[in-house]
Design a protein around this motif. Structure first.
Motif, PDB file in Angstrom:
ATOM      1  N   HIS A 256       0.839  -1.197   0.000  1.00 42.89           N
ATOM      2  CA  HIS A 256       0.000   0.000   0.000  1.00 42.89           C
ATOM      3  C   HIS A 256       0.881   1.256   0.000  1.00 42.89           C
ATOM      4  CE1 HIS A 256      -4.213   1.256   1.571  1.00 42.89           C
ATOM      5  NE2 HIS A 256      -3.746   2.153   0.739  1.00 42.89           N
ATOM      6  N   LEU A 257       1.891   1.253   0.863  1.00 45.28           N
ATOM      7  CA  LEU A 257       2.775   2.433   0.972  1.00 45.28           C
ATOM      8  C   LEU A 257       3.726   2.539  -0.210  1.00 45.28           C
ATOM      9  CD1 LEU A 257       3.587   2.499   4.790  1.00 45.28           C
ATOM     10  CD2 LEU A 257       2.254   4.166   3.491  1.00 45.28           C
ATOM     11  N   GLU A 258       4.080   1.411  -0.808  1.00 48.11           N
ATOM     12  CA  GLU A 258       4.938   1.485  -2.006  1.00 48.11           C
ATOM     13  C   GLU A 258       4.200   2.230  -3.117  1.00 48.11           C
ATOM     14  OE1 GLU A 258       7.758  -2.496  -1.493  1.00 48.11           O
ATOM     15  OE2 GLU A 258       5.765  -2.707  -2.349  1.00 48.11           O
ATOM     16  N   ARG A 259       2.873   2.029  -3.152  1.00 46.21           N
ATOM     17  CA  ARG A 259       2.071   2.737  -4.167  1.00 46.21           C
ATOM     18  C   ARG A 259       1.889   4.203  -3.789  1.00 46.21           C
ATOM     19  NH1 ARG A 259      -1.075  -2.144  -4.340  1.00 46.21           N
ATOM     20  NH2 ARG A 259      -2.499  -1.258  -2.814  1.00 46.21           N
ATOM     21  N   ASP A 260       1.703   4.474  -2.499  1.00 46.72           N
ATOM     22  CA  ASP A 260       1.467   5.842  -2.046  1.00 46.72           C
ATOM     23  C   ASP A 260       2.142   6.070  -0.689  1.00 46.72           C
ATOM     24  OD1 ASP A 260       0.612   8.329  -1.436  1.00 46.72           O
ATOM     25  OD2 ASP A 260      -1.529   7.918  -1.689  1.00 46.72           O
ATOM     26  N   PRO A 261       3.449   6.429  -0.694  1.00 44.78           N
ATOM     27  CA  PRO A 261       4.224   6.538   0.548  1.00 44.78           C
ATOM     28  C   PRO A 261       3.729   7.632   1.495  1.00 44.78           C
ATOM     29  CG  PRO A 261       5.646   6.591  -1.401  1.00 44.78           C
ATOM     30  CD  PRO A 261       4.247   6.732  -1.889  1.00 44.78           C
ATOM     31  N   ALA A 262       2.889   8.550   0.991  1.00 51.95           N
ATOM     32  CA  ALA A 262       2.473   9.676   1.837  1.00 51.95           C
ATOM     33  C   ALA A 262       1.320   9.331   2.780  1.00 51.95           C
ATOM     34  CB  ALA A 262       2.083  10.859   0.946  1.00 51.95           C
ATOM     35  N   LEU A 263       0.748   8.144   2.654  1.00 51.17           N
ATOM     36  CA  LEU A 263      -0.434   7.794   3.467  1.00 51.17           C
ATOM     37  C   LEU A 263      -0.061   7.624   4.940  1.00 51.17           C
ATOM     38  CD1 LEU A 263      -2.188   5.194   1.133  1.00 51.17           C
ATOM     39  CD2 LEU A 263      -3.044   7.465   1.742  1.00 51.17           C
ATOM     40  N   ARG A 264      -0.227   8.706   5.704  1.00 54.96           N
ATOM     41  CA  ARG A 264       0.222   8.682   7.102  1.00 54.96           C
ATOM     42  C   ARG A 264      -0.460   7.596   7.960  1.00 54.96           C
ATOM     43  NH1 ARG A 264       3.604  11.225   9.883  1.00 54.96           N
ATOM     44  NH2 ARG A 264       4.081  12.548   8.109  1.00 54.96           N
ATOM     45  N   PRO A 265      -1.781   7.432   7.856  1.00 57.15           N
ATOM     46  CA  PRO A 265      -2.401   6.392   8.709  1.00 57.15           C
ATOM     47  C   PRO A 265      -1.849   4.998   8.416  1.00 57.15           C
ATOM     48  CG  PRO A 265      -4.084   7.792   7.699  1.00 57.15           C
ATOM     49  CD  PRO A 265      -2.782   8.154   7.058  1.00 57.15           C
ATOM     50  N   VAL A 266      -1.545   4.721   7.152  1.00 61.65           N
ATOM     51  CA  VAL A 266      -1.005   3.391   6.807  1.00 61.65           C
ATOM     52  C   VAL A 266       0.413   3.262   7.366  1.00 61.65           C
ATOM     53  CG1 VAL A 266      -0.551   1.725   4.954  1.00 61.65           C
ATOM     54  CG2 VAL A 266      -2.423   3.364   4.718  1.00 61.65           C
ATOM     55  N   ARG A 267       1.166   4.358   7.341  1.00 61.74           N
ATOM     56  CA  ARG A 267       2.514   4.316   7.936  1.00 61.74           C
ATOM     57  C   ARG A 267       2.417   3.933   9.399  1.00 61.74           C
ATOM     58  NH1 ARG A 267       6.383   9.371   6.246  1.00 61.74           N
ATOM     59  NH2 ARG A 267       5.911   9.405   4.037  1.00 61.74           N
ATOM     60  N   GLU A 268       1.495   4.598  10.093  1.00 64.69           N
ATOM     61  CA  GLU A 268       1.368   4.323  11.533  1.00 64.69           C
ATOM     62  C   GLU A 268       0.938   2.876  11.783  1.00 64.69           C
ATOM     63  OE1 GLU A 268      -1.209   7.478  12.756  1.00 64.69           O
ATOM     64  OE2 GLU A 268       0.369   8.988  12.454  1.00 64.69           O
ATOM     65  N   THR A 269       0.045   2.392  10.935  1.00 64.08           N
ATOM     66  CA  THR A 269      -0.407   0.992  11.099  1.00 64.08           C
ATOM     67  C   THR A 269       0.740   0.028  10.823  1.00 64.08           C
ATOM     68  OG1 THR A 269      -2.489   1.758  10.195  1.00 64.08           O
ATOM     69  CG2 THR A 269      -2.268  -0.596  10.456  1.00 64.08           C
ATOM     70  N   LEU A 270       1.544   0.347   9.812  1.00 58.50           N
ATOM     71  CA  LEU A 270       2.670  -0.536   9.472  1.00 58.50           C
ATOM     72  C   LEU A 270       3.656  -0.631  10.642  1.00 58.50           C
ATOM     73  CD1 LEU A 270       4.320  -2.279   7.507  1.00 58.50           C
ATOM     74  CD2 LEU A 270       5.285  -0.172   6.553  1.00 58.50           C
ATOM     75  N   VAL A 271       3.903   0.501  11.295  1.00 57.46           N
ATOM     76  CA  VAL A 271       4.814   0.483  12.452  1.00 57.46           C
ATOM     77  C   VAL A 271       4.260  -0.456  13.528  1.00 57.46           C
ATOM     78  CG1 VAL A 271       5.845   1.842  14.319  1.00 57.46           C
ATOM     79  CG2 VAL A 271       5.659   2.835  12.024  1.00 57.46           C
ATOM     80  N   GLN A 272       2.957  -0.325  13.813  1.00 58.89           N
ATOM     81  CA  GLN A 272       2.331  -1.175  14.840  1.00 58.89           C
ATOM     82  C   GLN A 272       2.391  -2.657  14.450  1.00 58.89           C
ATOM     83  OE1 GLN A 272       1.619  -0.005  17.762  1.00 58.89           O
ATOM     84  NE2 GLN A 272       2.273   1.956  16.920  1.00 58.89           N
ATOM     85  N   THR A 273       2.108  -2.919  13.171  1.00 59.49           N
ATOM     86  CA  THR A 273       2.142  -4.305  12.680  1.00 59.49           C
ATOM     87  C   THR A 273       3.533  -4.903  12.853  1.00 59.49           C
ATOM     88  OG1 THR A 273       0.438  -3.836  11.041  1.00 59.49           O
ATOM     89  CG2 THR A 273       1.815  -5.759  10.615  1.00 59.49           C
ATOM     90  N   ALA A 274       4.548  -4.134  12.453  1.00 60.59           N
ATOM     91  CA  ALA A 274       5.928  -4.638  12.508  1.00 60.59           C
ATOM     92  C   ALA A 274       6.338  -4.918  13.955  1.00 60.59           C
ATOM     93  CB  ALA A 274       6.872  -3.625  11.868  1.00 60.59           C
ATOM     94  N   LEU A 275       5.990  -3.996  14.857  1.00 64.36           N
ATOM     95  CA  LEU A 275       6.408  -4.169  16.253  1.00 64.36           C
ATOM     96  C   LEU A 275       5.680  -5.348  16.906  1.00 64.36           C
ATOM     97  CD1 LEU A 275       6.703  -0.440  17.443  1.00 64.36           C
ATOM     98  CD2 LEU A 275       8.485  -1.939  16.499  1.00 64.36           C
ATOM     99  N   LYS A 276       4.397  -5.474  16.573  1.00 63.89           N
ATOM    100  CA  LYS A 276       3.611  -6.595  17.142  1.00 63.89           C
ATOM    101  C   LYS A 276       4.133  -7.929  16.599  1.00 63.89           C
ATOM    102  CE  LYS A 276       0.410  -7.962  19.810  1.00 63.89           C
ATOM    103  NZ  LYS A 276      -0.916  -8.421  19.606  1.00 63.89           N
ATOM    104  N   LEU A 277       4.407  -7.963  15.298  1.00 60.15           N
ATOM    105  CA  LEU A 277       4.935  -9.185  14.683  1.00 60.15           C
ATOM    106  C   LEU A 277       6.262  -9.585  15.336  1.00 60.15           C
ATOM    107  CD1 LEU A 277       5.212 -11.386  12.459  1.00 60.15           C
ATOM    108  CD2 LEU A 277       6.113  -9.607  10.943  1.00 60.15           C
ATOM    109  N   ALA A 278       7.157  -8.594  15.510  1.00 64.05           N
ATOM    110  CA  ALA A 278       8.467  -8.897  16.106  1.00 64.05           C
ATOM    111  C   ALA A 278       8.291  -9.440  17.523  1.00 64.05           C
ATOM    112  CB  ALA A 278       9.344  -7.644  16.107  1.00 64.05           C
ATOM    113  N   ALA A 279       7.398  -8.830  18.295  1.00 65.63           N
ATOM    114  CA  ALA A 279       7.207  -9.266  19.686  1.00 65.63           C
ATOM    115  C   ALA A 279       6.622 -10.686  19.748  1.00 65.63           C
ATOM    116  CB  ALA A 279       6.294  -8.280  20.417  1.00 65.63           C
TER     117      ALA A 279
END
Ligand SMILES: [Fe+2]
Ligand SMILES: [Fe+2]
Length: 182
Positions: A118-141
């Motif tokens: 999603h972000l590769e298509r549109d890197p400016a999408l702030r809500p998706v950026r924030e969700t991606l950070v949460q996803t990555a941190l939850k996945l790592a944990a």
């Protein structure tokens, strides 16, 4: 006569631990942990180094989909069924729970990949950026806790229940799985 390992792709070396399946699982966990560190570092730079960060998220997602999937198959198709033949109550429940955790990790990997795309298509999408950070941190944990438990408990149960024949069969299947994936 020279013996040729027919399951070994020409020119490709295989991990030294493949003949010791339980050690091999632990070694795979370390490779996955290395990727989780890359992922955490990437999302920390989503704002200031967006392209690089998305590239890293993409490659970690691809690794977890390929190498991570093989690792899960090693456990669910080769290791767990052989332990189950000898395991008792609590140990069986433990293995069932590990499988549930695999499904949870897979759902997070799928989210990671979709949000990255999603972000590769549109890197400016702030809500998706924030969700991606949460996803990555939850996945790592989640993945980290899962692997720490397997390193301690699964290997202990495995050493208690798997005999030489089981271990040789598991090693054979791990090789076969990789020869199909190559
Ligand atoms: Fe696992
Ligand atoms: Fe594992």
């Amino acid at each position: 006569m020279i013996q040729v390992d027919l399951l070994k792709p020409a020119g490709k070396s295989e991990p030294a631990t493949l003949d010791r399946p339980l050690d091999h699982l632990v070694a795979c966990h370390q490779r996955i942990e290395d990727k989780l560190v890359v992922l955490e570092r990437a999302v920390a730079h989503l704002e200031d180094r967006t392209d690089e960060a998305l590239y890293a998220c993409h490659s970690v997602g691809a690794f977890l989909d390929a190498g991570g999937k093989l690792h899960t198959e090693d456990e669910e198709e080769s290791v767990f069924p052989r332990i189950r033949k000898h395991a008792v109550g609590e140990e069986l429940a433990y293995l069932d729970n590990l499988e549930l955790q695999h499904r949870e990790v897979e759902a997070f990997v799928s989210r990671l990949k979709n949000q990255t795309k999603h972000l590769e298509r549109d890197p400016a999408l702030r809500p998706v950026r924030e969700t991606l950070v949460q996803t990555a941190l939850k996945l790592a944990a989640l993945y980290r806790a899962h692997m720490a438990s397997e390193n301690e408990v699964l290997t202990r149960i495995g050493r208690a229940h798997l005999d030489e024949v089981d271990l040789a069969e598991i090693a054979f299947e791990m090789r076969l799985r990789r020869s199909h994936a190559a």
